[in-house]
Scaffold this active site. Structure first.
Site, mmCIF file in Angstrom:
data_model
loop_
_atom_site.group_PDB
_atom_site.id
_atom_site.type_symbol
_atom_site.label_atom_id
_atom_site.label_comp_id
_atom_site.label_asym_id
_atom_site.label_seq_id
_atom_site.Cartn_x
_atom_site.Cartn_y
_atom_site.Cartn_z
ATOM 1 N N ASP A 37 45.903 39.470 41.072
ATOM 2 C CA ASP A 37 44.472 40.405 40.749
ATOM 3 C C ASP A 37 44.184 40.871 43.047
ATOM 4 O O ASP A 37 44.996 40.181 44.026
ATOM 5 C CB ASP A 37 43.202 39.668 41.283
ATOM 6 C CG ASP A 37 42.106 40.845 40.717
ATOM 7 O OD1 ASP A 37 42.309 41.538 41.489
ATOM 8 O OD2 ASP A 37 41.219 40.646 39.840
ATOM 9 N N THR A 73 39.251 45.970 38.460
ATOM 10 C CA THR A 73 39.577 44.332 37.957
ATOM 11 C C THR A 73 39.234 44.964 36.347
ATOM 12 O O THR A 73 40.945 44.848 36.067
ATOM 13 C CB THR A 73 39.098 42.911 38.860
ATOM 14 O OG1 THR A 73 39.287 43.355 39.880
ATOM 15 C CG2 THR A 73 39.677 42.424 38.050
ATOM 16 N N TYR A 158 37.225 31.875 31.673
ATOM 17 C CA TYR A 158 37.502 32.175 33.710
ATOM 18 C C TYR A 158 36.714 30.954 33.882
ATOM 19 O O TYR A 158 35.377 31.078 33.933
ATOM 20 C CB TYR A 158 37.294 33.717 33.432
ATOM 21 C CG TYR A 158 37.304 33.811 35.113
ATOM 22 C CD1 TYR A 158 38.674 33.449 35.848
ATOM 23 C CD2 TYR A 158 36.942 33.821 36.003
ATOM 24 C CE1 TYR A 158 39.910 33.574 37.060
ATOM 25 C CE2 TYR A 158 36.813 33.702 37.617
ATOM 26 C CZ TYR A 158 37.912 33.214 38.197
ATOM 27 O OH TYR A 158 38.872 33.950 39.096
ATOM 28 N N HIS A 198 38.975 40.871 49.952
ATOM 29 C CA HIS A 198 37.571 40.771 49.975
ATOM 30 C C HIS A 198 36.876 40.695 51.226
ATOM 31 O O HIS A 198 35.770 41.607 51.542
ATOM 32 C CB HIS A 198 36.869 41.067 48.561
ATOM 33 C CG HIS A 198 36.899 42.156 47.725
ATOM 34 N ND1 HIS A 198 36.544 43.477 47.875
ATOM 35 C CD2 HIS A 198 37.392 41.688 46.061
ATOM 36 C CE1 HIS A 198 36.699 43.811 46.611
ATOM 37 N NE2 HIS A 198 37.593 42.913 45.835
ATOM 38 N N ASP A 241 47.265 44.549 39.148
ATOM 39 C CA ASP A 241 45.843 45.409 38.738
ATOM 40 C C ASP A 241 45.207 46.802 39.889
ATOM 41 O O ASP A 241 44.749 48.304 39.247
ATOM 42 C CB ASP A 241 44.332 44.963 38.717
ATOM 43 C CG ASP A 241 43.920 43.570 39.675
ATOM 44 O OD1 ASP A 241 44.792 44.124 40.832
ATOM 45 O OD2 ASP A 241 42.448 43.782 39.458
ATOM 46 N N HIS A 242 45.562 46.818 41.323
ATOM 47 C CA HIS A 242 45.066 47.442 42.014
ATOM 48 C C HIS A 242 45.548 47.002 43.826
ATOM 49 O O HIS A 242 45.960 45.807 43.778
ATOM 50 C CB HIS A 242 43.630 48.065 42.168
ATOM 51 C CG HIS A 242 42.598 46.978 42.843
ATOM 52 N ND1 HIS A 242 42.819 45.783 43.797
ATOM 53 C CD2 HIS A 242 41.669 45.569 41.302
ATOM 54 C CE1 HIS A 242 41.393 44.419 43.384
ATOM 55 N NE2 HIS A 242 41.092 45.156 42.408
ATOM 56 N N HIS A 353 38.027 47.979 46.997
ATOM 57 C CA HIS A 353 39.293 49.626 45.468
ATOM 58 C C HIS A 353 37.863 49.725 45.260
ATOM 59 O O HIS A 353 36.945 49.142 44.687
ATOM 60 C CB HIS A 353 40.221 47.648 45.282
ATOM 61 C CG HIS A 353 39.693 46.788 44.501
ATOM 62 N ND1 HIS A 353 38.484 46.802 43.042
ATOM 63 C CD2 HIS A 353 39.108 45.713 44.538
ATOM 64 C CE1 HIS A 353 38.550 45.929 42.876
ATOM 65 N NE2 HIS A 353 38.941 44.799 43.784
#
Length: 416
Positions: A37, A73, A158, A198, A241-242, A353
């Site tokens: 991620d 995400t 998770y 982040h 993902d980004h 993002h």
């Protein structure tokens, strides 16, 4: 007697026809999908990741992989899993409102995250299970819900506190199961790089450390696969993902000061997209107010005005009005900005993002390693919705309808 032998011949031929595996089934291989991620494409050159680079050099690497808009995400993990753009698979943002349910989906609401009503389309683990292929998903967004009434054969709720290495060890343990229980499709998810990006920004020491930690976990995975004689027989897809862009704390637009929020029935706030659901008759007044008051670093769109290249119009879950900032800027409420500055200070740099998916800093990675890929090759940039068809080809299963181009698979898949 001739008729007896004719019937017998037809019966044998019929049995052979129905028992013979299809061409795709004959070529079916195992697959481990690994998501890192928030691993931006430019991290590949900037930071040391020897295991990831080893896999890239021994397989296929893309110049970059373009995420879907919004570059968030949940939308992008589910685009990877389904081959659908967010407007078609329903996870249009990390926060979603559905009028039919009159409910809001948030990543922080497990009762909604695990509710299959939100997850449209067909993720690859559902496609696989429906066709008799065993699956195991470890922390992959969407895999905690029963989608179309189907769950992965093995899955984990998770838990961000589980270490990177423990995640790897769990997947290796799945590969040690007896053949009749062993997954042919597996997924693995790492969150550390996104978390560091982040909190400290993409150019930080902390991001470098997080990449080193994930790469160390990958080295444990590679060693484990080598010990089991699987490294060159299982296909690894390493993706993100980004990307991530740095955001100075002073680059904030306090959006709630620029329009009358009382004219909205609901506003879903995220720093990179604000979704406004106006009350009856209030769409045009809010729109005109924002057109006049917004600074040049943000744009307000009616749903019908959104760029076609975003594929982000054909869903009732997309708000009638959206405000999207330029990369490196945040949209916030005034009181949230004040709380944020107390924690970080004005001069801090963090990361974010969710912006336009053409933004260079938002681009993701793709590495393929294993028998499906020609070693030491590079492919041009491509959109992440293409991966679903590729995964189905590797697994020898028929894909569900999706937004990918089936012909793209031929440019990357190495037939054996």
């Amino acid at each position: 007697m001739r008729s007896f032998f004719l019937v017998l011949f037809c019966l044998i031929f019929s049995l052979e026809l129905h028992s013979a595996p299809s061409k795709s089934q004959q070529q079916a291989q195992s697959l481990l999908l690994i998501s890192i991620d928030g691993f931006a494409q430019h991290y590949m050159q900037r930071y040391k990741a020897p295991t990831l680079n080893r896999l890239a050099q021994g397989g296929v690497a893309a110049v970059s992989m373009q995420p879907a808009f919004p570059t968030k995400t949940f939308p992008n993990h589910y685009s990877i899993a389904t081959g659908l753009y967010p407007a078609n698979h329903g996870i249009v943002e990390n926060n979603i409102y559905d009028a039919d349910f009159d409910a809001v989906f948030r990543m922080s609401k497990p009762e909604e995250v695990t509710n299959g009503r939100w997850w449209l389309g067909e993720p690859v683990w559902v496609t696989a299970e429906k066709q008799g292929v065993k699956t195991g998903t470890y922390f992959f967004p969407g895999s905690e819900a029963a989608i179309k009434g189907v769950r992965p054969g093995l899955w984990q709720a998770y838990d961000g506190s589980v270490s990177n290495v423990d995640r790897v060890k769990s997947v290796l343990a799945w590969l040690d199961l007896p053949v009749e229980k062993r997954p042919q499709l597996l997924t693995l998810y790492f969150s550390a790089v996104d978390d560091a990006g982040h909190a400290y920004g993409p150019d930080s020491v902390q991001v470098a450390e997080a990449i080193a930690q994930v790469d160390q976990a990958l080295s444990v995975l590679v060693a484990g696969l080598e010990q089991r004689g699987l490294l060159n027989s299982i296909n690894l897809l390493l993706v993100s993902d980004h990307g991530m862009v740095k955001v100075p704390q002073q680059q904030v637009i306090t959006l709630d000061q620029l329009f009358d929020e009382k004219k909205a029935a609901l506003v879903l706030w995220t720093p990179e997209i604000v979704s406004i659901f106006p009350k009856a008759g209030e769409l045009e007044p809010i729109y005109q107010q924002l057109k006049t008051s917004l600074p040049s670093q943000a744009t307000v769109y009616k749903k019908s005005e959104l760029p076609e290249r975003w594929h982000y119009q054909n869903s009732k879950r997309i708000a009638p009005l959206l405000v999207v900032p330029e990369p490196g800027w945040r949209l916030m409420q005034k009181h949230k900005q004040q709380e944020w500055l107390k924690k970080t200070g004005l001069n801090a740099v963090t990361g974010s993002h969710g912006y336009d998916n053409n933004t260079p800093a938002m681009q993701a990675i793709f590495v393929g390693h294993g028998p499906a890929f020609a070693p030491g090759s590079q492919i041009p940039a491509f959109a992440n919705v293409e991966l679903y068809n590729l995964m189905c080809r590797i697994l020898g299963i028929e894909p569900a309808p999706n937004d990918g181009n089936p012909d793209w698979v031929n440019s990357v898949y190495q037939a054996n």
